[in-house]
Design a protein around this motif. Structure first.
Motif, PDB file in Angstrom:
ATOM      1  N   LYS A  50     -10.105  -8.032  -5.232  1.00  0.00           N
ATOM      2  CA  LYS A  50     -10.762  -7.389  -6.365  1.00  0.00           C
ATOM      3  C   LYS A  50     -11.078  -5.927  -6.105  1.00  0.00           C
ATOM      4  CE  LYS A  50     -12.948 -10.833  -9.197  1.00  0.00           C
ATOM      5  NZ  LYS A  50     -14.136 -11.444  -9.659  1.00  0.00           N
ATOM      6  N   GLU A  51     -11.434  -5.622  -4.854  1.00  0.00           N
ATOM      7  CA  GLU A  51     -11.799  -4.216  -4.582  1.00  0.00           C
ATOM      8  C   GLU A  51     -10.579  -3.312  -4.613  1.00  0.00           C
ATOM      9  OE1 GLU A  51     -14.780  -6.831  -2.997  1.00  0.00           O
ATOM     10  OE2 GLU A  51     -12.832  -6.553  -2.075  1.00  0.00           O
ATOM     11  N   ALA A  52      -9.411  -3.890  -4.416  1.00  0.00           N
ATOM     12  CA  ALA A  52      -8.172  -3.095  -4.439  1.00  0.00           C
ATOM     13  C   ALA A  52      -8.223  -1.982  -3.418  1.00  0.00           C
ATOM     14  CB  ALA A  52      -7.929  -2.550  -5.839  1.00  0.00           C
ATOM     15  N   ARG A  53      -8.494  -2.303  -2.198  1.00  0.00           N
ATOM     16  CA  ARG A  53      -8.535  -1.309  -1.111  1.00  0.00           C
ATOM     17  C   ARG A  53      -7.668  -1.843   0.016  1.00  0.00           C
ATOM     18  NH1 ARG A  53     -11.953   2.843   0.242  1.00  0.00           N
ATOM     19  NH2 ARG A  53     -13.233   2.521  -1.597  1.00  0.00           N
ATOM     20  N   CYS A  54      -6.916  -0.984   0.626  1.00  0.00           N
ATOM     21  CA  CYS A  54      -6.013  -1.408   1.688  1.00  0.00           C
ATOM     22  C   CYS A  54      -6.830  -1.812   2.905  1.00  0.00           C
ATOM     23  CB  CYS A  54      -5.058  -0.277   2.055  1.00  0.00           C
ATOM     24  SG  CYS A  54      -3.959  -0.676   3.401  1.00  0.00           S
ATOM     25  N   VAL A  55      -6.426  -2.946   3.487  1.00  0.00           N
ATOM     26  CA  VAL A  55      -7.149  -3.462   4.658  1.00  0.00           C
ATOM     27  C   VAL A  55      -6.863  -2.606   5.886  1.00  0.00           C
ATOM     28  CG1 VAL A  55      -7.243  -5.440   6.196  1.00  0.00           C
ATOM     29  CG2 VAL A  55      -7.195  -5.802   3.753  1.00  0.00           C
ATOM     30  N   GLN A  56      -5.661  -2.070   5.933  1.00  0.00           N
ATOM     31  CA  GLN A  56      -5.238  -1.316   7.126  1.00  0.00           C
ATOM     32  C   GLN A  56      -5.816   0.091   7.138  1.00  0.00           C
ATOM     33  OE1 GLN A  56      -2.595  -2.427   9.374  1.00  0.00           O
ATOM     34  NE2 GLN A  56      -2.664  -4.447   8.434  1.00  0.00           N
ATOM     35  N   CYS A  57      -5.602   0.793   6.025  1.00  0.00           N
ATOM     36  CA  CYS A  57      -5.960   2.211   6.038  1.00  0.00           C
ATOM     37  C   CYS A  57      -7.055   2.555   5.053  1.00  0.00           C
ATOM     38  CB  CYS A  57      -4.721   3.056   5.746  1.00  0.00           C
ATOM     39  SG  CYS A  57      -4.076   2.788   4.087  1.00  0.00           S
ATOM     40  N   CYS A  95       0.843  -1.191   0.000  1.00  0.00           N
ATOM     41  CA  CYS A  95       0.000   0.000   0.000  1.00  0.00           C
ATOM     42  C   CYS A  95       0.880   1.244   0.000  1.00  0.00           C
ATOM     43  CB  CYS A  95      -0.908   0.006   1.224  1.00  0.00           C
ATOM     44  SG  CYS A  95      -1.846   1.526   1.364  1.00  0.00           S
ATOM     45  N   PRO A  96       0.671   2.159  -0.919  1.00  0.00           N
ATOM     46  CA  PRO A  96       1.518   3.360  -0.959  1.00  0.00           C
ATOM     47  C   PRO A  96       1.286   4.295   0.210  1.00  0.00           C
ATOM     48  CG  PRO A  96      -0.065   3.350  -2.773  1.00  0.00           C
ATOM     49  CD  PRO A  96      -0.287   2.108  -2.010  1.00  0.00           C
ATOM     50  N   ASN A  97       0.168   4.096   0.920  1.00  0.00           N
ATOM     51  CA  ASN A  97      -0.160   5.002   2.014  1.00  0.00           C
ATOM     52  C   ASN A  97       0.472   4.541   3.330  1.00  0.00           C
ATOM     53  OD1 ASN A  97      -1.480   7.258   3.046  1.00  0.00           O
ATOM     54  ND2 ASN A  97      -3.197   6.010   3.770  1.00  0.00           N
ATOM     55  N   CYS A  98       0.147   3.302   3.727  1.00  0.00           N
ATOM     56  CA  CYS A  98       0.643   2.823   5.016  1.00  0.00           C
ATOM     57  C   CYS A  98       1.766   1.814   4.884  1.00  0.00           C
ATOM     58  CB  CYS A  98      -0.499   2.209   5.823  1.00  0.00           C
ATOM     59  SG  CYS A  98      -1.231   0.764   5.032  1.00  0.00           S
ATOM     60  N   LYS A  99       2.157   1.477   3.658  1.00  0.00           N
ATOM     61  CA  LYS A  99       3.286   0.578   3.367  1.00  0.00           C
ATOM     62  C   LYS A  99       3.067  -0.852   3.864  1.00  0.00           C
ATOM     63  CE  LYS A  99       5.574   4.132   1.895  1.00  0.00           C
ATOM     64  NZ  LYS A  99       5.083   4.580   0.613  1.00  0.00           N
ATOM     65  N   SER A 100       1.835  -1.232   4.071  1.00  0.00           N
ATOM     66  CA  SER A 100       1.617  -2.607   4.530  1.00  0.00           C
ATOM     67  C   SER A 100       1.509  -3.520   3.305  1.00  0.00           C
ATOM     68  CB  SER A 100       0.333  -2.693   5.352  1.00  0.00           C
ATOM     69  OG  SER A 100      -0.771  -2.336   4.548  1.00  0.00           O
ATOM     70  N   VAL A 101       2.059  -4.714   3.455  1.00  0.00           N
ATOM     71  CA  VAL A 101       2.026  -5.690   2.365  1.00  0.00           C
ATOM     72  C   VAL A 101       0.815  -6.584   2.564  1.00  0.00           C
ATOM     73  CG1 VAL A 101       3.235  -7.581   1.235  1.00  0.00           C
ATOM     74  CG2 VAL A 101       4.524  -5.673   2.198  1.00  0.00           C
ATOM     75  N   GLN A 102       0.045  -6.721   1.531  1.00  0.00           N
ATOM     76  CA  GLN A 102      -1.170  -7.511   1.668  1.00  0.00           C
ATOM     77  C   GLN A 102      -1.524  -8.129   0.322  1.00  0.00           C
ATOM     78  OE1 GLN A 102      -4.449  -4.363   2.096  1.00  0.00           O
ATOM     79  NE2 GLN A 102      -2.518  -3.293   2.378  1.00  0.00           N
ATOM     80  N   LYS A 103      -2.474  -9.047   0.408  1.00  0.00           N
ATOM     81  CA  LYS A 103      -2.910  -9.726  -0.803  1.00  0.00           C
ATOM     82  C   LYS A 103      -3.813  -8.801  -1.599  1.00  0.00           C
ATOM     83  CE  LYS A 103      -3.354 -14.674  -0.914  1.00  0.00           C
ATOM     84  NZ  LYS A 103      -4.116 -15.817  -0.534  1.00  0.00           N
ATOM     85  N   TYR A 104      -3.694  -8.919  -2.885  1.00  0.00           N
ATOM     86  CA  TYR A 104      -4.507  -8.069  -3.756  1.00  0.00           C
ATOM     87  C   TYR A 104      -5.897  -8.688  -3.890  1.00  0.00           C
ATOM     88  CZ  TYR A 104      -6.416  -6.243  -8.077  1.00  0.00           C
ATOM     89  OH  TYR A 104      -7.229  -5.709  -9.026  1.00  0.00           O
TER      90      TYR A 104
END
Lengths: 205, 145
Positions: A131-138, A120-129
């Protein structure tokens, strides 16, 4: 006069030169040239996914055929792939316009059940992609202009890597065994034929 | 020699064959001024074939051989032109009258020398070339098969 001299000189040069060079050729080692064969290409090693990441700055559609390389086909990887693997379709990724990657086979990505791993470019957390493409953290949403870094975590990719290399190994061993069996069967046939010939000749005598 | 080798050696001889069978036998014309240049060309083509199939490390002998054969071809062509002019003139009384002409000797010496150079080297190196070709074909067949 000049013409005669010119013709004489050329004739002497030509005849003498041919004699001399034919003799020289007969005294030197002469090699016939043939087809120049390419050196056998070694199969490329599966690239380490942790080392590769892709920064996408422009929206690009996914082109699945770019992921197919000949050595994957030769390895019959697709035959060994799990049947329950679902392949990502073009439409799955197009809404977010994320292009992933160089050299990763489609079936590998599909094994990740739906996508790749992204940062994630915002919070830098690595996560699975997903379909919605939205960061789980932020809850950062990916848009068409978003720069996304996609890569694989080492733990996940190393498991895949070892699976792939096991498949490679199994294929090579199978190939070797097939060749050995072929050689044995040919040798047995030749021996049988020779024995039958001997029997026939003894019977004739 | 295999049929392939005969083909290699006979194909450049076609111009000579056309002159002998066409100009001389069919049209009943004098072939003497027309023969030297095709004879030299025959030898030149054979030398070129050898040049493409042989390699001598750090030497250019096949290439030099081609250049020299070309020089002989040039002499044969120029002098046979003068020979043709003589034959069409009133001075020509028969083939024996050609013996006194230098153009005749230049043309035929150069033509025959170029031909002999090509043929001799062909018979010397063709077996080596053929064995190389055979090996290459086997390797290709193995790869394809």
């Amino acid at each position: 006069m000049l013409y005669n001299v010119f013709m004489l000189v050329l004739t002497i040069v030509g005849v003498v030169g041919i004699v001399v060079y034919s003799y020289k050729m007969s005294r030197t080692p002469v090699y016939p040239v043939g087809i120049v064969r390419k050196p056998q290409e070694t199969r490329p090693v599966v690239p380490s996914m942790a080392e590769k990441s892709l920064v996408v700055t422009e929206p690009k559609p996914v082109v699945t055929h770019e992921l197919e390389t000949s050595y994957w086909r030769d390895d019959m990887y697709y035959f060994l792939a799990k049947p329950e693997m679902t392949k990502l379709s073009h439409q799955d990724l197009e809404p977010n316009n994320i292009l992933f990657v160089d050299d990763v086979p489609e079936s590998v990505w599909s094994d990740m059940s739906g996508g790749g791993w992204w940062t994630c470019p915002n919070c830098k957390s690595v996560q699975k992609y997903e379909k919605e493409a939205r960061c789980v953290q932020c809850s950062f949403a990916l848009g068409p202009d978003t720069n996304v870094i996609i890569g694989l975590e080492t733990t996940k990719e190393s498991a895949l890597h070892s699976q792939l290399s096991q498949h490679h190994q199994a294929l090579r061993e199978m190939d070797k065994r097939i060749r050995e069996l072929e050689k044995e069967s040919v040798a047995k046939k030749i021996a049988e034929v020779a024995r039958e010939e001997e029997k026939r000749q003894d019977w004739l005598q | 020699m295999s049929p392939e080798s005969w083909f290699k050696i006979c194909l450049p001889a076609f111009p000579v064959g056309f002159i002998v069978f066409g100009v001389w036998i069919y049209f009943h014309e004098n072939p003497l001024p027309l023969l030297p240049a095709p004879l030299a060309f025959w030898g030149l083509v054979i030398c070129f074939y050898l040049f493409t199939h042989l390699y001598i490390p750090e030497r250019r002998y096949p290439f030099v051989l081609i250049i020299l054969t070309t020089v002989l071809w040039l002499v044969a062509a120029l002098t046979s032109h003068n020979l043709a002019k003589f034959i069409s003139s009133t001075g020509y009384t028969g083939p024996l009258s050609l013996m006194g002409r230098t153009d005749f000797w230049y043309a035929y010496i150069c033509g025959v020398a170029a031909l002999v150079a090509g043929l001799l080297n062909f018979f010397r190196y063709e077996p080596v070339i053929v064995s190389q070709i055979r090996g290459d074909r086997l390797a290709v067949d193995e790869r394809e098969g």
